[in-house]
Design an enzyme around this catalytic site. Structure first.
Site, mmCIF file in Angstrom:
data_model
loop_
_atom_site.group_PDB
_atom_site.id
_atom_site.type_symbol
_atom_site.label_atom_id
_atom_site.label_comp_id
_atom_site.label_asym_id
_atom_site.label_seq_id
_atom_site.Cartn_x
_atom_site.Cartn_y
_atom_site.Cartn_z
ATOM 1 N N GLY A 18 0.837 -1.206 0.000
ATOM 2 C CA GLY A 18 0.000 0.000 0.000
ATOM 3 C C GLY A 18 0.860 1.239 0.000
ATOM 4 O O GLY A 18 0.519 2.244 0.614
ATOM 5 N N ALA A 19 2.001 1.161 -0.667
ATOM 6 C CA ALA A 19 2.865 2.328 -0.884
ATOM 7 C C ALA A 19 3.378 2.956 0.406
ATOM 8 O O ALA A 19 3.731 4.130 0.426
ATOM 9 C CB ALA A 19 2.118 3.398 -1.711
ATOM 10 N N SER B 266 4.406 -5.752 -2.914
ATOM 11 C CA SER B 266 4.579 -4.321 -3.146
ATOM 12 C C SER B 266 5.365 -3.675 -2.005
ATOM 13 O O SER B 266 6.463 -4.110 -1.698
ATOM 14 C CB SER B 266 3.212 -3.672 -3.361
ATOM 15 O OG SER B 266 3.354 -2.410 -3.948
ATOM 16 N N ALA B 267 4.810 -2.633 -1.346
ATOM 17 C CA ALA B 267 5.541 -2.025 -0.225
ATOM 18 C C ALA B 267 5.764 -3.057 0.883
ATOM 19 O O ALA B 267 6.741 -2.983 1.625
ATOM 20 C CB ALA B 267 4.782 -0.815 0.316
ATOM 21 N N ASP C 236 3.518 -5.238 -13.777
ATOM 22 C CA ASP C 236 3.510 -4.509 -12.515
ATOM 23 C C ASP C 236 3.465 -2.992 -12.711
ATOM 24 O O ASP C 236 2.911 -2.275 -11.910
ATOM 25 C CB ASP C 236 4.773 -4.855 -11.709
ATOM 26 C CG ASP C 236 4.479 -5.828 -10.602
ATOM 27 O OD1 ASP C 236 3.350 -5.797 -10.081
ATOM 28 O OD2 ASP C 236 5.363 -6.620 -10.248
ATOM 29 N N HIS D 29 -0.366 -5.162 -11.354
ATOM 30 C CA HIS D 29 0.171 -5.062 -9.994
ATOM 31 C C HIS D 29 -0.862 -5.585 -8.985
ATOM 32 O O HIS D 29 -2.025 -5.204 -9.046
ATOM 33 C CB HIS D 29 0.489 -3.582 -9.711
ATOM 34 C CG HIS D 29 1.305 -3.379 -8.470
ATOM 35 N ND1 HIS D 29 2.541 -3.947 -8.281
ATOM 36 C CD2 HIS D 29 1.061 -2.647 -7.344
ATOM 37 C CE1 HIS D 29 3.013 -3.576 -7.108
ATOM 38 N NE2 HIS D 29 2.134 -2.795 -6.519
#
Length: 569
Positions: free
Chosen positions: A127-128, A214-215, A347, A462
């Protein structure tokens, strides 16, 4: 007479059915006190014990490391997810969640007798570094990160963890005053808690795997590289992100902190006064101040090619403590972990669509200038020399009059390579080069997207790997086809085998083909989709492009931008 016999059979069968249910844990003693979850039936003699919302640390102070939980008396009913950590909503119009958020959820598979010594898999959400939760978005029924299917089918304990995100998780002055990385410390506290307590739930504390997307994958990567986790876990899996990804490290934390301070009315010439003001500020206001500033960026992008990547501002920092040095210099710390890493084939597509909107428009024309413009944005630090060299590498296969779809796909490829694929390949190589007896595995997930409305050439978007890994095609069968269940079964088998043995091909689950390890001089990878066969093993993933970014591009001189540094002072 027959009816009576029939009735007896039915009654006896009912009694037998009840006793045919699986074992269940009941009340479990943890270091903080007793907890009781809920048992979910999965099949004959099979169930999963689910514990939601067990605290692994106390309510954290603002920009402080997590502290041990003081414990509780009586039995904690662990049947509801707790609040996510304070964060902006997806549309960024308001906040949700709470400062009281350091909880985890545990999914324990049971058969006829109580499970013991199971492999443990701890999941860190993505979630960045800005949003997300251990029980994220419910897609038709259970949360996306619901661990029941994976636990049941793979015979592993699955744990999902909350950690601080956004301003409260990652704000930093780049020095000892606000060192940053609070979200990483939370993850570390959770991993340590699992190590100390999981035996009581039937887990093997010496066989822990951490995995994330991701994050969350970049976080897993940082946990491998940090000296604080020596010996805490055994294996790690990163999906679509590593610490080396350009969005996963904030190189100018002080500039960002001053920007946040401006937004909440804490601008001061004296930095200590600014920090004092920030510490007294309302957490909700601070969190809102950390939202992605789309307007500001859109106006900027007219001036200097802005890239989505520049929007993702909150990220870990080199703090000289948890992350003692540049990530690429810390792989000696990861030498003892078995490591599996990969990316989705598209992605970067969702990000490329923001940077170059024409790629997703049916009649949109993506031009040479669009491609060059994107490269300008990505290669700012190297100046113009990089743009022409990158352009020639990426347009080499076009021919004289390329099909529009080819140009559009190239845009998606550039962004995928730069943000995800190349950093992951470098991480795999560094792991293999430093490894001491630990194994390394590489994959590419390229199942065609299920998102309606995207062009035909779009493969795996992604985050599209997650629904399969968490077994959604089994838990909500109506929205999927048999091919999706095949894929889901393969992924759960490889992932849980890896957690069990350190080798995705060996374990309790049958896999369609053996997956060869990635070594210093031999670079095989597994192509993951619904048809995995002998030909799914390939070699040297996108090696021309990896070579370009790692050798040609990185040897170009970095340009010093005086005016930027002036602005920051």
């Amino acid at each position: 007479g027959e009816q009576v016999t029939m009735l007896l059979v039915v009654v006896l069968f009912g009694i037998w059915l009840n006793s045919a249910s699986a074992a269940k844990l009941g009340v479990v003693q943890t270091e903080g006190g007793q907890v009781e979850g809920k048992s979910h039936r999965m099949g004959l003699f099979r169930s999963v014990d689910v514990f939601k919302g067990i605290p692994f640390a106390d309510v954290p102070g603002k920009w402080e490391k997590p502290k041990p939980h003081p414990g509780w008396s009586g039995i904690l009913k662990a049947t509801k997810y707790r609040d996510r950590c304070l964060q902006v909503t997806l549309l960024q119009t308001k906040t949700q969640g709470s400062e009281d958020c350091l909880y985890l959820n545990i999914f324990v598979p049971q058969g006829r007798s109580l499970s013991t010594n199971l492999p443990v898999m701890v999941y860190l959400f993505g979630g960045a570094f800005l949003l997300g939760a251990s029980n994220d978005v419910a897609i038709l029924g259970d949360s996306l990160y619901d661990g029941k299917e994976m636990a049941d089918r793979g015979g592993v304990i699955v744990i999902t963890v909350n950690y601080r995100v956004g301003t409260l998780g990652f704000l930093s002055t780049g020095d000892a005053r606000l060192p940053g990385n609070y979200g990483l410390w939370d993850q570390h506290a959770a991993i340590s808690w699992v190590r100390r307590n999981i035996e009581a739930f039937g887990g093997n504390p010496d066989n822990m795997t951490i995995f994330g997307q991701s994050a969350g994958a970049a976080s897993v990567s940082y946990q491998m590289l940090s000296p604080y986790n020596k010996g805490l876990f055994r294996r790690a899996i990163t999906q679509c992100g590593v610490a080396l990804s350009p969005w996963a490290l904030q190189k100018k934390p002080m500039a960002l902190t001053k920007k946040i301070a401006r937004k909440v009315g804490c601008s001061r010439t004296d930095v200590d006064e600014m920090i004092t003001c920030l510490k007294m500020s309302d957490p909700v206001g601070l969190t809102m101040a950390g939202k992605i500033d789309v307007c500001e960026t859109l106006s900027l992008s007219v001036l200097s090619a802005g890239v989505v990547m520049d929007l993702l501002e909150f990220a870990p920092v080199v703090d000289g403590d948890f992350i003692p040095d540049e990530p690429s210099k810390l792989f000696h710390n990861a030498a003892q972990f078995d490591y599996m890493a990969g990316v989705n084939s598209m992605d970067g597509h969702i990000f490329a669509g923001v940077d170059v909107p024409s790629i997703n428009q049916k009649n949109g024309n993506t031009t040479v200038d669009d491609v060059k413009g994107l490269l300008v944005g990505l290669t700012k630090e190297k100046g113009n020399a990089a743009v022409s060299s990158a352009y020639s590498v990426y347009s080499a296969h076009w021919g004289s009059a390329p099909e529009p779809a080819v140009v559009k796909k190239t845009v998606a490829d550039i962004e995928t390579d730069f943000l995800f694929l190349v950093p992951t390949q470098i991480a795999l190589q560094l792991h293999a080069n430093n490894s001491s007896g630990a194994r390394t595995y590489s994959y590419l997930f390229n199942m065609k997207t299920r998102i309606p409305g995207f062009p035909r050439w779009v493969e795996a978007e992604h985050a599209e790997d997650l629904q399969y890994l968490f077994g959604k095609p089994f838990s909500t069968p109506l929205v999927y086809f048999p091919r999706h269940r095949d894929l889901s079964g393969y992924m759960i088998a490889y992932w849980t085998n890896f957690a069990r043995t350190g080798d995705p091909s060996r374990g309790n689950s049958k896999v369609p083909v053996p997956w060869p390890p990635f070594t210093k001089n031999h670079r095989p990878y597994l192509i993951i989709n619904h048809k995995i066969s002998k030909s799914s093993i390939s070699y040297d993933l996108r090696s021309d492009y990896v070579t370009y970014w790692t050798e040609t591009y990185s040897s170009l001189p970095t340009i010093k931008r005086e005016e930027e540094d002036e602005k920051e002072k």
